[in-house]
Design a protein around this motif. Structure first.
Motif, PDB file in Angstrom:
ATOM      1  N   ALA A 238       0.836  -1.198   0.000  1.00 30.10           N
ATOM      2  CA  ALA A 238       0.000   0.000   0.000  1.00 30.10           C
ATOM      3  C   ALA A 238       0.875   1.254   0.000  1.00 30.10           C
ATOM      4  CB  ALA A 238      -0.910   0.004   1.222  1.00 30.10           C
ATOM      5  N   GLU A 239       0.381   2.290  -0.676  1.00 30.50           N
ATOM      6  CA  GLU A 239       1.128   3.547  -0.747  1.00 30.50           C
ATOM      7  C   GLU A 239       0.535   4.631   0.141  1.00 30.50           C
ATOM      8  OE1 GLU A 239       2.222   4.516  -5.035  1.00 30.50           O
ATOM      9  OE2 GLU A 239       0.664   2.977  -5.255  1.00 30.50           O
ATOM     10  N   ALA A 240      -0.687   4.439   0.598  1.00 31.16           N
ATOM     11  CA  ALA A 240      -1.365   5.465   1.394  1.00 31.16           C
ATOM     12  C   ALA A 240      -2.235   4.788   2.437  1.00 31.16           C
ATOM     13  CB  ALA A 240      -2.214   6.359   0.494  1.00 31.16           C
ATOM     14  N   VAL A 241      -2.569   5.538   3.482  1.00 31.14           N
ATOM     15  CA  VAL A 241      -3.430   5.031   4.559  1.00 31.14           C
ATOM     16  C   VAL A 241      -4.574   5.999   4.776  1.00 31.14           C
ATOM     17  CG1 VAL A 241      -3.587   4.463   7.023  1.00 31.14           C
ATOM     18  CG2 VAL A 241      -1.544   3.804   5.714  1.00 31.14           C
ATOM     19  N   HIS A 242      -5.805   5.486   4.697  1.00 28.59           N
ATOM     20  CA  HIS A 242      -6.994   6.271   5.035  1.00 28.59           C
ATOM     21  C   HIS A 242      -7.551   5.713   6.343  1.00 28.59           C
ATOM     22  CE1 HIS A 242     -10.700   8.429   4.995  1.00 28.59           C
ATOM     23  NE2 HIS A 242     -10.574   8.839   3.751  1.00 28.59           N
ATOM     24  N   PRO A 243      -7.668   6.552   7.393  1.00 26.73           N
ATOM     25  CA  PRO A 243      -8.084   6.026   8.697  1.00 26.73           C
ATOM     26  C   PRO A 243      -9.581   5.992   8.933  1.00 26.73           C
ATOM     27  CG  PRO A 243      -7.511   8.322   8.937  1.00 26.73           C
ATOM     28  CD  PRO A 243      -7.285   7.974   7.467  1.00 26.73           C
ATOM     29  N   GLY A 244     -10.389   6.550   8.010  1.00 27.83           N
ATOM     30  CA  GLY A 244     -11.831   6.603   8.255  1.00 27.83           C
ATOM     31  C   GLY A 244     -12.140   7.507   9.429  1.00 27.83           C
ATOM     32  N   TYR A 245     -13.028   7.049  10.319  1.00 22.68           N
ATOM     33  CA  TYR A 245     -13.283   7.785  11.558  1.00 22.68           C
ATOM     34  C   TYR A 245     -13.210   6.805  12.730  1.00 22.68           C
ATOM     35  CZ  TYR A 245     -18.014   6.064  10.447  1.00 22.68           C
ATOM     36  OH  TYR A 245     -19.086   5.291  10.089  1.00 22.68           O
TER      37      TYR A 245
ATOM     38  N   PHE B  94     -11.229   4.840  15.914  1.00 25.78           N
ATOM     39  CA  PHE B  94      -9.972   4.128  16.004  1.00 25.78           C
ATOM     40  C   PHE B  94      -8.788   5.100  15.997  1.00 25.78           C
ATOM     41  CE2 PHE B  94     -12.510   0.444  14.126  1.00 25.78           C
ATOM     42  CZ  PHE B  94     -12.671  -0.167  15.352  1.00 25.78           C
ATOM     43  N   LEU B  95      -7.903   5.032  14.987  1.00 29.68           N
ATOM     44  CA  LEU B  95      -6.678   5.842  14.974  1.00 29.68           C
ATOM     45  C   LEU B  95      -6.793   7.100  14.114  1.00 29.68           C
ATOM     46  CD1 LEU B  95      -4.123   2.899  14.647  1.00 29.68           C
ATOM     47  CD2 LEU B  95      -4.502   4.320  16.684  1.00 29.68           C
ATOM     48  N   SER B  96      -8.006   7.452  13.722  1.00 35.57           N
ATOM     49  CA  SER B  96      -8.173   8.555  12.774  1.00 35.57           C
ATOM     50  C   SER B  96      -7.712   9.904  13.321  1.00 35.57           C
ATOM     51  CB  SER B  96      -9.640   8.661  12.340  1.00 35.57           C
ATOM     52  OG  SER B  96     -10.466   8.961  13.448  1.00 35.57           O
ATOM     53  N   GLU B  97      -7.754  10.083  14.626  1.00 31.80           N
ATOM     54  CA  GLU B  97      -7.313  11.348  15.215  1.00 31.80           C
ATOM     55  C   GLU B  97      -6.123  11.152  16.148  1.00 31.80           C
ATOM     56  OE1 GLU B  97     -10.838  14.360  15.691  1.00 31.80           O
ATOM     57  OE2 GLU B  97     -11.583  12.395  16.306  1.00 31.80           O
ATOM     58  N   ASN B  98      -5.308  10.177  15.821  1.00 31.09           N
ATOM     59  CA  ASN B  98      -4.110   9.876  16.591  1.00 31.09           C
ATOM     60  C   ASN B  98      -2.905  10.460  15.861  1.00 31.09           C
ATOM     61  OD1 ASN B  98      -1.687   8.366  17.467  1.00 31.09           O
ATOM     62  ND2 ASN B  98      -3.145   7.167  18.676  1.00 31.09           N
ATOM     63  N   ALA B  99      -2.354  11.538  16.394  1.00 28.43           N
ATOM     64  CA  ALA B  99      -1.262  12.239  15.722  1.00 28.43           C
ATOM     65  C   ALA B  99      -0.010  11.376  15.610  1.00 28.43           C
ATOM     66  CB  ALA B  99      -0.942  13.536  16.463  1.00 28.43           C
ATOM     67  N   GLU B 100       0.251  10.547  16.624  1.00 28.42           N
ATOM     68  CA  GLU B 100       1.433   9.683  16.572  1.00 28.42           C
ATOM     69  C   GLU B 100       1.321   8.679  15.431  1.00 28.42           C
ATOM     70  OE1 GLU B 100       2.057   7.875  20.339  1.00 28.42           O
ATOM     71  OE2 GLU B 100       2.509   9.761  21.372  1.00 28.42           O
ATOM     72  N   PHE B 101       0.130   8.155  15.219  1.00 30.05           N
ATOM     73  CA  PHE B 101      -0.069   7.219  14.109  1.00 30.05           C
ATOM     74  C   PHE B 101       0.097   7.939  12.773  1.00 30.05           C
ATOM     75  CE2 PHE B 101      -3.195   5.093  11.183  1.00 30.05           C
ATOM     76  CZ  PHE B 101      -2.413   3.969  10.929  1.00 30.05           C
ATOM     77  N   ALA B 102      -0.473   9.137  12.661  1.00 25.03           N
ATOM     78  CA  ALA B 102      -0.341   9.906  11.425  1.00 25.03           C
ATOM     79  C   ALA B 102       1.129  10.160  11.111  1.00 25.03           C
ATOM     80  CB  ALA B 102      -1.099  11.224  11.540  1.00 25.03           C
ATOM     81  N   GLN B 103       1.897  10.528  12.129  1.00 30.10           N
ATOM     82  CA  GLN B 103       3.316  10.794  11.924  1.00 30.10           C
ATOM     83  C   GLN B 103       4.059   9.517  11.554  1.00 30.10           C
ATOM     84  OE1 GLN B 103       4.762  14.045  12.079  1.00 30.10           O
ATOM     85  NE2 GLN B 103       6.237  12.808  10.918  1.00 30.10           N
ATOM     86  N   ALA B 104       3.682   8.398  12.189  1.00 35.17           N
ATOM     87  CA  ALA B 104       4.329   7.128  11.881  1.00 35.17           C
ATOM     88  C   ALA B 104       4.055   6.716  10.434  1.00 35.17           C
ATOM     89  CB  ALA B 104       3.834   6.044  12.839  1.00 35.17           C
ATOM     90  N   VAL B 105       2.868   6.988   9.946  1.00 35.82           N
ATOM     91  CA  VAL B 105       2.546   6.700   8.546  1.00 35.82           C
ATOM     92  C   VAL B 105       3.459   7.512   7.632  1.00 35.82           C
ATOM     93  CG1 VAL B 105       0.786   6.979   6.752  1.00 35.82           C
ATOM     94  CG2 VAL B 105       0.157   6.024   8.981  1.00 35.82           C
ATOM     95  N   LEU B 106       3.583   8.794   7.914  1.00 38.95           N
ATOM     96  CA  LEU B 106       4.432   9.662   7.099  1.00 38.95           C
ATOM     97  C   LEU B 106       5.895   9.244   7.192  1.00 38.95           C
ATOM     98  CD1 LEU B 106       2.760  13.077   7.984  1.00 38.95           C
ATOM     99  CD2 LEU B 106       2.614  11.860   5.803  1.00 38.95           C
TER     100      LEU B 106
ATOM    101  N   PRO C 189      -2.394  17.369   8.710  1.00 32.42           N
ATOM    102  CA  PRO C 189      -1.048  17.247   9.271  1.00 32.42           C
ATOM    103  C   PRO C 189      -1.105  16.834  10.735  1.00 32.42           C
ATOM    104  CG  PRO C 189      -1.306  19.315   8.078  1.00 32.42           C
ATOM    105  CD  PRO C 189      -2.667  18.719   8.196  1.00 32.42           C
ATOM    106  N   PRO C 190      -0.143  16.033  11.202  1.00 37.24           N
ATOM    107  CA  PRO C 190      -0.125  15.655  12.621  1.00 37.24           C
ATOM    108  C   PRO C 190      -0.170  16.857  13.550  1.00 37.24           C
ATOM    109  CG  PRO C 190       1.426  14.306  11.401  1.00 37.24           C
ATOM    110  CD  PRO C 190       0.922  15.343  10.437  1.00 37.24           C
TER     111      PRO C 190
END
Length: 589
Positions: free
Chosen positions: A74-81, A83-95, A105-106
């Motif tokens: 996979a090249e991208a991650v969509h979190p929906g709503y 779970f982890l959709s508003e988790n800045a650490e997860f967003a940063q880890a994806v990037l 942005p995180p």
């Protein structure tokens, strides 16, 4: 960007997958062990087994999700709503993993993810919030001090998330200790963070939110607003767009405030600004840095695909050029169809297997679902089955269309909120826009209905049993047997008319009860507050049952002694199972 991993489940994962397919993108579904045959897995091009049962073992495990992305290309991650959709650490880890994050942005998630910090950001942008604490609160005395200064009632809220999780209304100082304990426990379970804050509780507000989009080129637009005032347990049940009954001036001020806050955090992507509205005044509530559950009503009145816009913006493209001048057309109403039994206004979780699911059809009708007949609604996850949305040229026509669509919806095997939705949408107050966030629980009489014996469990003989759920007492009555031996369902008893300030009565008294309290639904006991032999007052919490991410306090039906206790913390129980019995002084031992 050619392949998108959807880090979610249920209807939102299905919704995202279908837009990706329309755009020629391949999708990757992740799933828990119980979700191996789920619809969101079936509609995706690839899938990855995260294992485990509870969300903490799969959908909330960021390392496993990143492992899934790497394993499937996979090249991208969509979190929906959720779970982890508003988790800045997860967003940063994806990037940091070299993937595209389909979200803001995180830094924006951090700024708006903590509700206390978000209030400060909004204030800095000139948008006032509901009066609240300057920072987090940790002990009951801080709640009591705030109530003494600002007046009662107050509300405790989770700083790390919304959706009614970790939220407790406190009406007097003596409720503060139990409320803050419950709020922190629920916040930790839902968001992994037990930080809470307190603010003034408005008694009769409308919940109005503004949809925003912002791209990397600096464009920010407000795509209208939605009314989400029909709620139970502080969770939305019916939403509509545009919000009816607002003056043009108030509408414009809400849009301007939403854009101002969005710009203040250098936002990018889709987001929602939530406000409480009373009369001609509004207060900033929070910003949801993700796609909202109720986004379809905005899509229908604006003719836009918000998921497609998220994908465009995440890929570095500008949003669709005509959106900055878009205006709403017609009216849309959405009813959330949850696996809950609304009988008597209780809205008790109803896990189980869907044996039939027939979706309505017709012009302007849309159903965003995440399940099919044969699928199981698990106690471990959110109980949203799907969303029924109807568009029409005006609100009155949309209302009639929704009532017709609800009549055409057939779901069997689990209880659902569809019957309650029909009462709500057909109510005179809804038609006249006289509703507010407390309206459903205070003014709407949702009648009792027959509950299948396999959902209730044995109640034994001619006795009736008490079930206390949070601050309400309910009595489960056995079926009646006619002289021919046939089973008859007791006729629903109507509640007495209520004055404007009374809460709906939630109990039915016809015969003495023995103090036994049964599990109102399948779930897990997360707290036992009293032991055998303990002396309890009427309404004292004896245990807390969690089901479908909701906490339900089960309390003593009367003053007395806890004579029997059949549960322990961590124990799973079935609907109708005897949990405890309280012997009153009048009852023989």
């Amino acid at each position: 960007m050619q392949s998108v991993l959807i880090a979610n489940r249920g209807e939102i994962a299905v919704r995202i997958a279908r837009t990706c397919r329309a755009l020629g993108l391949t999708t990757v579904a992740v799933h828990s062990t119980p979700d191996a045959e789920a619809l969101h897995v079936k509609v995706a091009d690839k899938s990855f087994d995260l294992g485990g049962t509870a969300a903490s073992e799969n959908y909330l495990d960021s390392e496993k999700i990143l492992e899934a992305a790497a394993a499937t290309g996979a090249e991208a991650v969509h979190p929906g709503y959720g779970f982890l959709s508003e988790n800045a650490e997860f967003a940063q880890a994806v990037l940091d993993s070299g993937l595209i994050w389909i979200g803001p942005p995180p830094s924006a998630i951090v700024a708006m993810g903590d509700k206390v910090a978000a209030r400060a950001v909004a204030a800095g942008a000139g948008v006032a919030g509901v009066p609240g604490s300057d920072g987090p609160v940790e002990v009951a005395q801080e709640v009591s001090d705030f109530g003494a200064s600002h007046g009662w009632p107050v509300v405790i809220k989770a700083a790390a998330g919304g959706g009614g999780r970790g939220m407790r209304v406190v009406r007097s100082p003596d409720q503060a200790e139990a409320a803050i304990e419950a709020a922190r426990r629920e916040a930790l379970a839902s968001f992994g963070d037990d930080t809470v804050y307190v603010e003034r509780y408005l008694e009769w507000p409308r919940h109005v939110e503004v949809q925003v989009l912002a791209d990397g080129a600096g464009a920010v637009v407000a795509l209208g607003e939605r009314d989400c005032s029909v709620q139970r347990r502080h969770q939305k049940l019916v939403e509509e767009a545009p919000a009816p009954g607002l003056s043009d001036d108030l509408r414009a001020r809400l849009h301007d405030a939403a854009v101002a806050v969005t710009r203040a955090v250098d936002y990018r992507g889709a987001g929602t600004l939530e406000f409480l509205v009373e009369d001609d005044e509004f207060f900033f509530l929070e910003m949801n840095t993700r796609l909202q559950v109720e986004h379809p009503v905005t899509e229908l009145v604006f003719g836009v695909d918000l998921v497609a816009e998220q994908l465009r913006i995440a890929a570095g493209e500008p949003m669709t050029d005509w959106l900055d001048t878009a205006t709403p057309r017609g009216h849309a109403i959405e009813c959330r169809i949850n696996a809950e039994d609304p009988a008597g206004g209780r809205f008790l979780p109803s896990p189980g297997t869907i044996t039939r699911l027939d979706m309505p059809e017709g012009p302007g009708v849309r159903f965003d679902g995440g399940f099919r007949a044969g699928d199981e609604i698990s106690q471990f996850y959110d109980n949203l089955i799907g969303k029924l949305i109807v568009w029409a040229p005006d609100r009155a026509t949309a209302t009639r269309g929704m009532l017709e669509a609800l009549d055409g919806l057939r779901i069997e095997g689990v209880a659902t909120t569809a019957s309650a939705a029909r009462i709500i949408v057909g109510h005179d107050d809804f038609a006249a826009v006289r509703h507010a966030t407390p309206w459903l629980e205070r003014d709407v009489d949702i009648p009792e209905s027959a509950t299948p014996a396999d959902n209730v469990g044995p109640v034994g003989g001619a006795e009736e049993h008490v079930v206390w759920v949070n601050d309400r007492r309910y009595i489960l009555e056995p079926p009646l047997t006619s002289s021919s031996g046939a089973t008859e369902v007791p006729a629903p008893r109507k509640r007495a008319p209520q004055s404007g300030n009374e809460r709906p009565r939630a109990e039915r008294r016809t015969r003495p009860v023995d103090g036994s309290v049964l599990a109102p639904m399948q779930g897990t006991v997360i707290k036992v507050a009293a032991a055998v032999g303990a002396i309890v007052a009427e309404g004292d919490v004896v245990c807390v049952l969690e089901a479908m991410k909701m906490e339900n306090e089960l309390v003593a039906p009367h003053a007395g002694i806890v004579e029997e206790l059949h549960v322990a913390e961590g124990q799973r129980v079935s609907s109708g199972e005897l949990l405890f019995r309280v012997r009153s002084e009048e009852q023989p031992s």
